[in-house]
Motif scaffolding. Structure first.
Motif, PDB file in Angstrom:
ATOM      1  N   ALA A  13      41.840  41.544  42.686  1.00  0.00           N
ATOM      2  CA  ALA A  13      40.447  41.855  42.369  1.00  0.00           C
ATOM      3  C   ALA A  13      39.667  42.471  43.526  1.00  0.00           C
ATOM      4  CB  ALA A  13      39.751  40.602  41.848  1.00  0.00           C
ATOM      5  N   PRO A  14      39.686  41.895  44.761  1.00  0.00           N
ATOM      6  CA  PRO A  14      38.886  42.505  45.839  1.00  0.00           C
ATOM      7  C   PRO A  14      39.441  43.852  46.294  1.00  0.00           C
ATOM      8  CG  PRO A  14      39.511  40.231  46.356  1.00  0.00           C
ATOM      9  CD  PRO A  14      40.364  40.673  45.212  1.00  0.00           C
ATOM     10  N   ARG A  15      40.616  44.214  45.865  1.00  0.00           N
ATOM     11  CA  ARG A  15      41.283  45.412  46.361  1.00  0.00           C
ATOM     12  C   ARG A  15      41.264  46.574  45.354  1.00  0.00           C
ATOM     13  NH1 ARG A  15      42.546  40.745  48.146  1.00  0.00           N
ATOM     14  NH2 ARG A  15      43.597  40.377  50.138  1.00  0.00           N
ATOM     15  N   LEU A  16      40.599  46.355  44.215  1.00  0.00           N
ATOM     16  CA  LEU A  16      40.565  47.400  43.192  1.00  0.00           C
ATOM     17  C   LEU A  16      39.944  48.687  43.716  1.00  0.00           C
ATOM     18  CD1 LEU A  16      39.473  45.398  40.005  1.00  0.00           C
ATOM     19  CD2 LEU A  16      41.727  46.355  40.496  1.00  0.00           C
ATOM     20  N   ALA A  17      38.863  48.552  44.472  1.00  0.00           N
ATOM     21  CA  ALA A  17      38.185  49.753  44.970  1.00  0.00           C
ATOM     22  C   ALA A  17      39.075  50.531  45.928  1.00  0.00           C
ATOM     23  CB  ALA A  17      36.879  49.365  45.652  1.00  0.00           C
ATOM     24  N   LEU A  18      39.870  49.830  46.737  1.00  0.00           N
ATOM     25  CA  LEU A  18      40.773  50.513  47.663  1.00  0.00           C
ATOM     26  C   LEU A  18      41.843  51.298  46.903  1.00  0.00           C
ATOM     27  CD1 LEU A  18      41.804  51.110  50.507  1.00  0.00           C
ATOM     28  CD2 LEU A  18      43.127  48.978  50.394  1.00  0.00           C
ATOM     29  N   LEU A  19      42.438  50.674  45.896  1.00  0.00           N
ATOM     30  CA  LEU A  19      43.442  51.376  45.104  1.00  0.00           C
ATOM     31  C   LEU A  19      42.835  52.574  44.381  1.00  0.00           C
ATOM     32  CD1 LEU A  19      45.428  48.399  43.565  1.00  0.00           C
ATOM     33  CD2 LEU A  19      46.237  50.022  45.271  1.00  0.00           C
ATOM     34  N   ASP A  20      41.611  52.413  43.897  1.00  0.00           N
ATOM     35  CA  ASP A  20      40.923  53.522  43.236  1.00  0.00           C
ATOM     36  C   ASP A  20      40.740  54.683  44.212  1.00  0.00           C
ATOM     37  OD1 ASP A  20      39.613  54.961  41.311  1.00  0.00           O
ATOM     38  OD2 ASP A  20      37.755  53.829  41.405  1.00  0.00           O
ATOM     39  N   ALA A  21      40.339  54.369  45.442  1.00  0.00           N
ATOM     40  CA  ALA A  21      40.137  55.417  46.450  1.00  0.00           C
ATOM     41  C   ALA A  21      41.454  56.100  46.806  1.00  0.00           C
ATOM     42  CB  ALA A  21      39.505  54.813  47.699  1.00  0.00           C
ATOM     43  N   THR A  68      53.266  54.222  45.417  1.00  0.00           N
ATOM     44  CA  THR A  68      54.537  54.092  44.721  1.00  0.00           C
ATOM     45  C   THR A  68      54.267  54.041  43.211  1.00  0.00           C
ATOM     46  OG1 THR A  68      54.432  51.681  44.765  1.00  0.00           O
ATOM     47  CG2 THR A  68      55.504  52.773  46.654  1.00  0.00           C
ATOM     48  N   HIS A  69      55.351  53.971  42.426  1.00  0.00           N
ATOM     49  CA  HIS A  69      55.143  53.874  40.979  1.00  0.00           C
ATOM     50  C   HIS A  69      54.349  52.618  40.641  1.00  0.00           C
ATOM     51  CE1 HIS A  69      55.808  54.400  36.727  1.00  0.00           C
ATOM     52  NE2 HIS A  69      56.281  53.172  36.639  1.00  0.00           N
ATOM     53  N   ALA A  70      54.682  51.500  41.295  1.00  0.00           N
ATOM     54  CA  ALA A  70      53.936  50.261  41.057  1.00  0.00           C
ATOM     55  C   ALA A  70      52.476  50.426  41.473  1.00  0.00           C
ATOM     56  CB  ALA A  70      54.571  49.105  41.816  1.00  0.00           C
ATOM     57  N   GLY A  71      52.255  51.103  42.614  1.00  0.00           N
ATOM     58  CA  GLY A  71      50.896  51.341  43.074  1.00  0.00           C
ATOM     59  C   GLY A  71      50.109  52.219  42.125  1.00  0.00           C
ATOM     60  N   GLN A  72      50.781  53.233  41.573  1.00  0.00           N
ATOM     61  CA  GLN A  72      50.114  54.108  40.612  1.00  0.00           C
ATOM     62  C   GLN A  72      49.705  53.346  39.368  1.00  0.00           C
ATOM     63  OE1 GLN A  72      52.997  57.182  40.028  1.00  0.00           O
ATOM     64  NE2 GLN A  72      52.412  58.322  41.864  1.00  0.00           N
ATOM     65  N   GLN A  73      50.585  52.464  38.889  1.00  0.00           N
ATOM     66  CA  GLN A  73      50.256  51.658  37.713  1.00  0.00           C
ATOM     67  C   GLN A  73      49.015  50.811  37.969  1.00  0.00           C
ATOM     68  OE1 GLN A  73      52.277  53.345  35.491  1.00  0.00           O
ATOM     69  NE2 GLN A  73      52.629  51.373  34.507  1.00  0.00           N
ATOM     70  N   LEU A  74      48.970  50.177  39.149  1.00  0.00           N
ATOM     71  CA  LEU A  74      47.811  49.352  39.477  1.00  0.00           C
ATOM     72  C   LEU A  74      46.563  50.203  39.666  1.00  0.00           C
ATOM     73  CD1 LEU A  74      49.281  46.742  41.966  1.00  0.00           C
ATOM     74  CD2 LEU A  74      48.308  46.275  39.726  1.00  0.00           C
ATOM     75  N   ALA A  75      46.743  51.365  40.295  1.00  0.00           N
ATOM     76  CA  ALA A  75      45.587  52.227  40.549  1.00  0.00           C
ATOM     77  C   ALA A  75      44.959  52.710  39.250  1.00  0.00           C
ATOM     78  CB  ALA A  75      46.002  53.421  41.410  1.00  0.00           C
ATOM     79  N   GLU A  76      45.776  53.069  38.275  1.00  0.00           N
ATOM     80  CA  GLU A  76      45.248  53.507  36.986  1.00  0.00           C
ATOM     81  C   GLU A  76      44.458  52.385  36.319  1.00  0.00           C
ATOM     82  OE1 GLU A  76      48.556  54.898  34.755  1.00  0.00           O
ATOM     83  OE2 GLU A  76      48.924  56.617  36.081  1.00  0.00           O
ATOM     84  N   SER A  77      45.007  51.175  36.379  1.00  0.00           N
ATOM     85  CA  SER A  77      44.285  50.029  35.820  1.00  0.00           C
ATOM     86  C   SER A  77      43.008  49.761  36.609  1.00  0.00           C
ATOM     87  CB  SER A  77      45.180  48.784  35.835  1.00  0.00           C
ATOM     88  OG  SER A  77      46.310  48.964  35.002  1.00  0.00           O
ATOM     89  N   ALA A  78      43.101  49.941  37.942  1.00  0.00           N
ATOM     90  CA  ALA A  78      41.923  49.724  38.780  1.00  0.00           C
ATOM     91  C   ALA A  78      40.814  50.688  38.425  1.00  0.00           C
ATOM     92  CB  ALA A  78      42.310  49.872  40.252  1.00  0.00           C
ATOM     93  N   ARG A  79      41.176  51.945  38.182  1.00  0.00           N
ATOM     94  CA  ARG A  79      40.149  52.940  37.846  1.00  0.00           C
ATOM     95  C   ARG A  79      39.480  52.593  36.523  1.00  0.00           C
ATOM     96  NH1 ARG A  79      40.446  59.082  39.626  1.00  0.00           N
ATOM     97  NH2 ARG A  79      39.897  57.946  41.505  1.00  0.00           N
ATOM     98  N   ARG A  80      40.285  52.185  35.542  1.00  0.00           N
ATOM     99  CA  ARG A  80      39.689  51.791  34.260  1.00  0.00           C
ATOM    100  C   ARG A  80      38.800  50.565  34.429  1.00  0.00           C
ATOM    101  NH1 ARG A  80      44.963  53.069  32.405  1.00  0.00           N
ATOM    102  NH2 ARG A  80      45.534  50.873  32.378  1.00  0.00           N
ATOM    103  N   ALA A  81      39.294  49.604  35.215  1.00  0.00           N
ATOM    104  CA  ALA A  81      38.518  48.381  35.430  1.00  0.00           C
ATOM    105  C   ALA A  81      37.212  48.681  36.166  1.00  0.00           C
ATOM    106  CB  ALA A  81      39.346  47.365  36.209  1.00  0.00           C
ATOM    107  N   SER A  82      37.285  49.577  37.164  1.00  0.00           N
ATOM    108  CA  SER A  82      36.076  49.930  37.904  1.00  0.00           C
ATOM    109  C   SER A  82      35.049  50.576  36.988  1.00  0.00           C
ATOM    110  CB  SER A  82      36.431  50.873  39.054  1.00  0.00           C
ATOM    111  OG  SER A  82      37.259  50.229  39.997  1.00  0.00           O
ATOM    112  N   ALA A  83      35.526  51.455  36.088  1.00  0.00           N
ATOM    113  CA  ALA A  83      34.611  52.103  35.152  1.00  0.00           C
ATOM    114  C   ALA A  83      33.940  51.067  34.249  1.00  0.00           C
ATOM    115  CB  ALA A  83      35.358  53.138  34.316  1.00  0.00           C
TER     116      ALA A  83
END
Length: 303
Positions: A13-21, A68-83
């Motif tokens: 949770a606290p790292r969603l913004a970093l993955l989004d960036a 990585t592929h795992a990072g991309q999966q999390l980043a996509e979810s992070a972007r949706r969650a941030s929105a």
């Protein structure tokens, strides 16, 4: 706390913004600056994420990094969650004071010259504390932004009336005209048919724009196909290309006047595009967004 999924969610949770960036940045220092944390903290977060997940979320490329592929999966979810979080925060704030709320409005390039500025000026005269984020683009891109929560309202054409994911409200019919350079053989005509235009080369918007879809459908109904020599992303660019004698175009009637070097001729039979607002059918509009939507609808009733 024995549930590993819950443990991972709390760590993420606290790292969603970093993955989004990191979706847009390949440099950890820049991504950390966007989030507002020191680079060592960002690096530690990524290491902790990898430990929680049991797999790395980034890999090194020279001095940069990539997901990585795992990072991309999390980043996509992070972007949706941030929105979704942004939508929730805006809704909560506007509930407290709609007069100081925020509206994210997405609209077609062709509506940015007169229509959108006039709507914003009229609304802000009565609600000066409301802030707007404005996004322009192609119809498909705007509706995608709406579907993932990056926009509250979309001013577009054609309206997605058959998509259950959206609700719509038509506000106007805008005439489509043939745009030809001055001196063109058809320039003196009072009206012109589509079949008379196919002798000329065309300039048009790229596929994916709502107006391009409307025009393609019009030509298909007329049983002819234009010779498209140039494709662009903005109507003003196409008008400039017509003025430079690179082709003719079918575009919405200019607001307020045609570009120098061009003549606009009504089509026969007359053709229009219906423009209006679209919003998500799955989300409750914040009070300030409802206020602006209702204002746009009332404005269309007066025209």
């Amino acid at each position: 706390m024995d549930d590993p999924l819950t443990t991972n969610l709390l760590a993420l949770a606290p790292r969603l913004a970093l993955l989004d960036a990191l979706v847009d940045e390949s440099n950890l220092t820049r991504a950390a600056a966007i989030v507002g944390v020191p680079q060592p903290t960002a690096s530690r977060w990524l290491t902790e994420l990898a430990e929680h997940l049991g797999t790395p979320v980034v890999s090194r490329i020279g001095r940069g990094i990539r997901l990585t592929h795992a990072g991309q999966q999390l980043a996509e979810s992070a972007r949706r969650a941030s929105a979704e979080l942004r939508l929730g925060l805006r809704a909560a704030l506007s509930e407290a004071d709609p007069e100081r709320g925020h509206v994210s409005l997405a609209f077609l390039h062709t509506m940015g010259g007169v229509r959108v500025p006039e709507l914003l000026a009229g609304f802000r005269a009565a609600h000066p504390g409301v802030r707007f984020t404005l996004v322009q683009g192609a119809s498909e891109d705007l509706l995608h932004r709406l579907s993932i929560g990056e926009a509250d309202l979309v001013l577009t054409a054609p309206l997605p009336v058959h998509d259950p994911g959206f609700e719509t409200s038509a506000i106007a019919k805008q005439p489509l005209v043939a745009v030809v350079p001055t001196g063109h053989p058809l320039a003196a005509r009072a009206r012109v048919g589509l079949t008379e235009l196919i002798e000329s080369e065309f300039v048009s918007l790229k596929p994916g724009f709502g107006l391009r879809r409307i025009i393609d459908d019009l030509f298909a109904q007329a049983g002819c196909t234009p010779r498209v020599s140039f494709e662009g992303e903005e109507a003003d660019t196409l008008r400039g290309m017509v003025a430079a004698r690179l082709g003719v175009a079918i575009l919405p009637e200019s607001e307020p006047l045609p570009n120098p070097g061009t003549i606009e001729i009504p089509l026969h039979p007359a053709a229009f595009r219906e423009i209006g607002l679209a919003w998500s059918a799955d989300r409750t509009l914040a009070p300030v967004v409802r206020m602006f939507r209702d204002y746009v609808e009332r404005s269309s009733d007066r025209t």
